[in-house]
Design a protein around this motif. Structure first.
Motif, PDB file in Angstrom:
ATOM      1  N   LYS A   8     -31.377  18.726 118.002  1.00 24.58           N
ATOM      2  CA  LYS A   8     -31.170  19.334 119.323  1.00 24.58           C
ATOM      3  C   LYS A   8     -29.754  19.883 119.475  1.00 24.58           C
ATOM      4  CE  LYS A   8     -34.626  16.583 121.790  1.00 24.58           C
ATOM      5  NZ  LYS A   8     -34.867  15.616 122.895  1.00 24.58           N
ATOM      6  N   ILE A   9     -28.790  19.120 118.972  1.00 22.64           N
ATOM      7  CA  ILE A   9     -27.396  19.558 119.077  1.00 22.64           C
ATOM      8  C   ILE A   9     -27.171  20.810 118.237  1.00 22.64           C
ATOM      9  CG2 ILE A   9     -24.997  18.924 118.564  1.00 22.64           C
ATOM     10  CD1 ILE A   9     -25.714  16.063 119.247  1.00 22.64           C
ATOM     11  N   ILE A  10     -27.748  20.846 117.025  1.00 22.95           N
ATOM     12  CA  ILE A  10     -27.593  22.013 116.158  1.00 22.95           C
ATOM     13  C   ILE A  10     -28.256  23.238 116.789  1.00 22.95           C
ATOM     14  CG2 ILE A  10     -28.274  23.007 113.936  1.00 22.95           C
ATOM     15  CD1 ILE A  10     -27.897  20.215 112.721  1.00 22.95           C
ATOM     16  N   LEU A  11     -29.431  23.055 117.398  1.00 22.97           N
ATOM     17  CA  LEU A  11     -30.117  24.172 118.058  1.00 22.97           C
ATOM     18  C   LEU A  11     -29.262  24.710 119.207  1.00 22.97           C
ATOM     19  CD1 LEU A  11     -32.559  25.980 118.497  1.00 22.97           C
ATOM     20  CD2 LEU A  11     -33.577  24.155 119.888  1.00 22.97           C
ATOM     21  N   PHE A  12     -28.733  23.808 120.030  1.00 23.30           N
ATOM     22  CA  PHE A  12     -27.891  24.224 121.149  1.00 23.30           C
ATOM     23  C   PHE A  12     -26.641  24.939 120.640  1.00 23.30           C
ATOM     24  CE2 PHE A  12     -24.258  23.339 123.947  1.00 23.30           C
ATOM     25  CZ  PHE A  12     -24.697  23.938 125.124  1.00 23.30           C
ATOM     26  N   ALA A  13     -26.019  24.385 119.587  1.00 20.73           N
ATOM     27  CA  ALA A  13     -24.810  24.985 119.031  1.00 20.73           C
ATOM     28  C   ALA A  13     -25.091  26.363 118.447  1.00 20.73           C
ATOM     29  CB  ALA A  13     -24.221  24.065 117.964  1.00 20.73           C
ATOM     30  N   SER A  14     -26.284  26.541 117.857  1.00 21.28           N
ATOM     31  CA  SER A  14     -26.650  27.843 117.283  1.00 21.28           C
ATOM     32  C   SER A  14     -26.773  28.903 118.377  1.00 21.28           C
ATOM     33  CB  SER A  14     -27.971  27.723 116.515  1.00 21.28           C
ATOM     34  OG  SER A  14     -27.854  26.804 115.444  1.00 21.28           O
ATOM     35  N   VAL A  15     -27.443  28.537 119.462  1.00 12.50           N
ATOM     36  CA  VAL A  15     -27.599  29.473 120.592  1.00 12.50           C
ATOM     37  C   VAL A  15     -26.238  29.810 121.183  1.00 12.50           C
ATOM     38  CG1 VAL A  15     -28.549  29.759 122.909  1.00 12.50           C
ATOM     39  CG2 VAL A  15     -29.934  28.689 121.114  1.00 12.50           C
ATOM     40  N   LEU A  16     -25.403  28.783 121.339  1.00 15.16           N
ATOM     41  CA  LEU A  16     -24.072  28.991 121.915  1.00 15.16           C
ATOM     42  C   LEU A  16     -23.225  29.887 121.019  1.00 15.16           C
ATOM     43  CD1 LEU A  16     -22.109  28.282 124.188  1.00 15.16           C
ATOM     44  CD2 LEU A  16     -21.405  26.276 122.864  1.00 15.16           C
ATOM     45  N   LEU A  17     -23.318  29.687 119.696  1.00 18.02           N
ATOM     46  CA  LEU A  17     -22.532  30.505 118.775  1.00 18.02           C
ATOM     47  C   LEU A  17     -22.944  31.975 118.859  1.00 18.02           C
ATOM     48  CD1 LEU A  17     -20.496  30.799 116.449  1.00 18.02           C
ATOM     49  CD2 LEU A  17     -22.397  30.359 114.867  1.00 18.02           C
ATOM     50  N   VAL A  18     -24.243  32.218 118.873  1.00 15.17           N
ATOM     51  CA  VAL A  18     -24.720  33.604 118.979  1.00 15.17           C
ATOM     52  C   VAL A  18     -24.212  34.238 120.272  1.00 15.17           C
ATOM     53  CG1 VAL A  18     -26.767  35.057 119.240  1.00 15.17           C
ATOM     54  CG2 VAL A  18     -26.756  33.228 117.539  1.00 15.17           C
ATOM     55  N   ALA A  19     -24.254  33.470 121.362  1.00 18.12           N
ATOM     56  CA  ALA A  19     -23.781  33.980 122.646  1.00 18.12           C
ATOM     57  C   ALA A  19     -22.291  34.310 122.588  1.00 18.12           C
ATOM     58  CB  ALA A  19     -24.054  32.959 123.743  1.00 18.12           C
ATOM     59  N   ILE A  20     -21.513  33.440 121.965  1.00 16.37           N
ATOM     60  CA  ILE A  20     -20.070  33.671 121.855  1.00 16.37           C
ATOM     61  C   ILE A  20     -19.786  34.920 121.032  1.00 16.37           C
ATOM     62  CG2 ILE A  20     -17.937  32.769 120.815  1.00 16.37           C
ATOM     63  CD1 ILE A  20     -18.893  29.963 121.617  1.00 16.37           C
ATOM     64  N   LEU A  21     -20.470  35.050 119.901  1.00 21.07           N
ATOM     65  CA  LEU A  21     -20.246  36.201 119.032  1.00 21.07           C
ATOM     66  C   LEU A  21     -20.610  37.513 119.742  1.00 21.07           C
ATOM     67  CD1 LEU A  21     -21.603  34.831 115.623  1.00 21.07           C
ATOM     68  CD2 LEU A  21     -19.227  34.996 116.372  1.00 21.07           C
ATOM     69  N   LEU A  22     -21.759  37.513 120.433  1.00 18.82           N
ATOM     70  CA  LEU A  22     -22.202  38.736 121.106  1.00 18.82           C
ATOM     71  C   LEU A  22     -21.331  39.082 122.309  1.00 18.82           C
ATOM     72  CD1 LEU A  22     -26.088  38.286 120.993  1.00 18.82           C
ATOM     73  CD2 LEU A  22     -24.677  39.778 119.572  1.00 18.82           C
ATOM     74  N   LEU A  23     -21.043  38.073 123.139  1.00 17.31           N
ATOM     75  CA  LEU A  23     -20.253  38.335 124.343  1.00 17.31           C
ATOM     76  C   LEU A  23     -18.825  38.736 124.006  1.00 17.31           C
ATOM     77  CD1 LEU A  23     -21.507  35.461 126.688  1.00 17.31           C
ATOM     78  CD2 LEU A  23     -21.975  37.914 126.876  1.00 17.31           C
ATOM     79  N   ALA A  24     -18.256  38.077 122.986  1.00 16.97           N
ATOM     80  CA  ALA A  24     -16.899  38.444 122.584  1.00 16.97           C
ATOM     81  C   ALA A  24     -16.866  39.877 122.072  1.00 16.97           C
ATOM     82  CB  ALA A  24     -16.404  37.478 121.502  1.00 16.97           C
TER      83      ALA A  24
END
Length: 216
Positions: A8-24
């Motif tokens: 669950k933590i890895i899934l959440f971290a994956s979504v968060l990373l994609v969001a950070i990369l795209l938004l940045a």
């Protein structure tokens, strides 16, 4: 391979990373700042992945040996009075896990699980003298045909917020198989009969399922 406790933590971290990369990439025009934020996000993602890694270390159970239940450094080898279960002196071997170690707990011996208990508690640093008796912890006793009853204790540290223990009273433990996980956690104590032939030294690096802690 990653441990199931981290899914669950890895899934959440994956979504968060994609969001950070795209938004940045879309919102930050300054190149160096955009790159810095993306690299920081990637760094923390890699740290989470390495923390939940679960290397395949399948072994053939050996009744005449006690294997390291976790990765880490041997920080204590001494006689202590174990007051929870044995209520007598035992030889304690403590392994400290840093954040970069594998945090899977494996059965150090095969046998019948005679005792398994969770204790809520504090979150003192793992090397604190009272961590073994005052921190959040689980205590598990396994009856082995060669060594008799031995206990291992999972102990939370300053960063650990959840101990996962699979051992239930009456279970048959198989040496080397999964016994639990300490999320962001820190130390495992082994309580062995006095006179046990310890095979490790202080400050030695222990590798779960590979390092022989003691011989029968």
């Amino acid at each position: 391979m990653f441990h199931k406790e981290g899914s669950k933590i890895i899934l959440f971290a994956s979504v968060l990373l994609v969001a950070i990369l795209l938004l940045a990439g879309e919102l930050i025009d300054i190149a160096w700042l955009r790159m810095a934020i993306q690299l920081i996000g990637l760094f923390f993602y890699v740290m989470i992945l390495q923390f939940f890694r679960n290397p395949n270390r399948t072994i053939a159970p050996n009744e005449n040996s006690i294997v390291a239940p976790v990765d880490g450094k041997v920080v204590v080898i001494e006689e202590v009075f174990e007051e929870e279960y044995f209520k007598d002196k035992r030889l304690m071997v403590s392994i400290f896990m840093s954040p970069i170690n594998v945090h899977v707990t494996r059965y150090a011996v095969s046998g019948k699980v005679k005792y398994s208990k969770y204790h809520p508690g504090k979150y003192l640093v793992a090397w604190h003298p009272k961590a073994s008796t005052e921190n959040e912890r689980t205590s598990v006793v396994i009856e082995n045909s060669v060594f008799g009853e031995i206990m291992y204790r999972q102990i939370a540290g300053a960063l650990a917020k959840r101990i996962v223990n699979y051992a239930q009273e009456g279970d048959v433990a198989v040496q080397g198989t999964d016994a639990g996980f300490i999320k962001f956690g820190s130390r495992v104590d082994l309580y062995l009969p006095l006179g046990t032939k310890v095979n490790v030294k202080l400050q030695e690096k222990a590798i779960g399922n590979k390092t022989i802690i003691a011989l029968g």
